[in-house]
Design an enzyme around this catalytic site. Structure first.
Site, PDB file in Angstrom:
ATOM      1  N   SER A   1       0.811  -1.213   0.000  1.00 24.55           N
ATOM      2  CA  SER A   1       0.000   0.000   0.000  1.00 24.55           C
ATOM      3  C   SER A   1       0.842   1.260   0.000  1.00 24.55           C
ATOM      4  CB  SER A   1      -0.897  -0.002   1.247  1.00 24.55           C
ATOM      5  OG  SER A   1      -1.540   1.238   1.437  1.00 24.55           O
TER       6      SER A   1
ATOM      7  N   TYR B   1      -1.957   0.139   9.844  1.00 23.92           N
ATOM      8  CA  TYR B   1      -2.116  -0.549   8.556  1.00 23.92           C
ATOM      9  C   TYR B   1      -0.825  -0.465   7.740  1.00 23.92           C
ATOM     10  CZ  TYR B   1      -3.970  -1.398   3.823  1.00 23.92           C
ATOM     11  OH  TYR B   1      -4.194  -1.869   2.552  1.00 23.92           O
TER      12      TYR B   1
ATOM     13  N   LYS C   1       1.814  -3.534   6.616  1.00 30.72           N
ATOM     14  CA  LYS C   1       2.211  -3.785   5.232  1.00 30.72           C
ATOM     15  C   LYS C   1       3.733  -3.764   5.070  1.00 30.72           C
ATOM     16  CE  LYS C   1      -1.777  -4.256   3.070  1.00 30.72           C
ATOM     17  NZ  LYS C   1      -2.122  -5.483   2.329  1.00 30.72           N
TER      18      LYS C   1
END
Length: 318
Positions: free
Chosen positions: A120, A144, A148
């Protein structure tokens, strides 16, 4: 060829599976998600749907038991949900990925699949230069993004050890997403285009100056298919790379909407500031120079108008 897709019931997963179904070299699909993914229409091969949590004991081993040659690892908790639910984000986004990598390692007998991992734009964190190049450091400012980046490091190490042949593709914000809004913090970028194009009101929670790096769902599927087929030797040990996209502010998005569809949909955008989202997107990068990906043949739209027209063609019947 046998393909495994994790996260196959999600928007990108469904579109990817539909594309794969038209490839006559593919004889079998294993489709895994927390809910049973629907088999693609018109696919002549074998389809094995799995409704399971990838992070649960034994799930990953069952998913790779048939030794698929290519694995598309899309399964994840999206950004807003990962930030709101710390435990769930790490369980799904980190523990699930590690479980998959370990299942591949434990399969033995020389099993070494191509694994395409969807990372991402959230891998990066402020302060940002005007344009982020391939050498910019990954210092995420969200849970998040942190999950990742850890996955990217694992992908590189398991690839270095010859356990899998991995590539991580850092996706831009996928816009315009079809269907109902999801829990991604960035969902409003799609909402303020999709709902007005359908004659419905949409809420804009940030200022016009907020900038984001975008690519369409069609481009995202192209990235995945291309990543599964190319020679990865040029990546060396740097197995993850930023994908091409379009840099646009909210104001530029709205101007493109006006250019393509006129004033009526623009009037359906209602401004309702959200200070928390505004603060979050002050730490999200909005302009890249993805030379490594371009050199490897990855392609995306080159204007936000093109992204809108792609949505109209693919989701609104042209």
């Amino acid at each position: 060829m046998h393909i495994l897709v994790t996260g196959a019931a999600g928007m990108i997963g469904r579109k990817l599976v539909d594309r794969l179904a038209g490839d006559r070299t593919i004889s079998a699909l294993t489709l895994l998600d927390i809910v049973a993914p629907a088999p693609p229409a018109g696919f002549a091969g074998t389809v094995t749907p799995m409704a399971a949590d990838l992070s649960a004991p034994g799930t990953a081993a069952r998913a790779v038991a048939a030794r698929p040659e290519v694995i598309f690892h899309l399964a994840a908790v999206v950004s807003g949900e990962a930030e709101a639910d710390f435990d769930k984000g790490y369980r799904v986004n980190l523990d699930g990925t590690r479980a998959l990598f370990e299942a591949i390692r434990n399969a033995g007998r020389g099993y070494r699949p191509r694994l395409v991992f969807t990372s991402s734009i959230a891998a990066y964190g402020a302060p940002f230069p005007e344009t982020i190049d391939d050498d910019f450091v990954t210092t995420p400012h969200t849970s998040y993004g942190t999950q990742k980046v850890i996955d990217e490091l694992l992908l590189a190490d398991y690839s270095r050890r010859g356990i899998l042949d991995g590539i991580g593709i850092r996706l831009p914000n996928i816009c315009i997403r079809p269907g109902a809004p999801n829990k991604a913090a960035s969902g409003f970028f799609s909402n303020i285009m999709r709902e007005p194009l359908a004659g419905q009101e949409a809420v804009l929670p940030v200022g016009d100056e907020v900038r984001m790096w975008h690519a369409s769902p069609r481009a995202a599927i192209g990235f995945l298919i291309h990543a599964a087929a190319i020679d990865l030797a040029p990546l060396g040990g740097r197995r993850s790379l930023m994908m091409p996209g379009v840099s646009a502010t909210v104001a530029e998005q709205i101007a493109a909407l006006r250019q393509v569809a006129g004033e009526a949909p623009v009037r359906l955008i209602r401004r309702q500031p959200d200070p928390a989202l505004s603060k979050m997107f002050a730490t999200i990068p909005g302009r890249f120079d993805p030379r490594r990906a371009a050199a490897l043949g990855f392609q995306a739209e080159t204007s936000f108008e093109a992204i809108i027209r792609t949505h109209i063609e693919d989701e609104l019947g042209g």
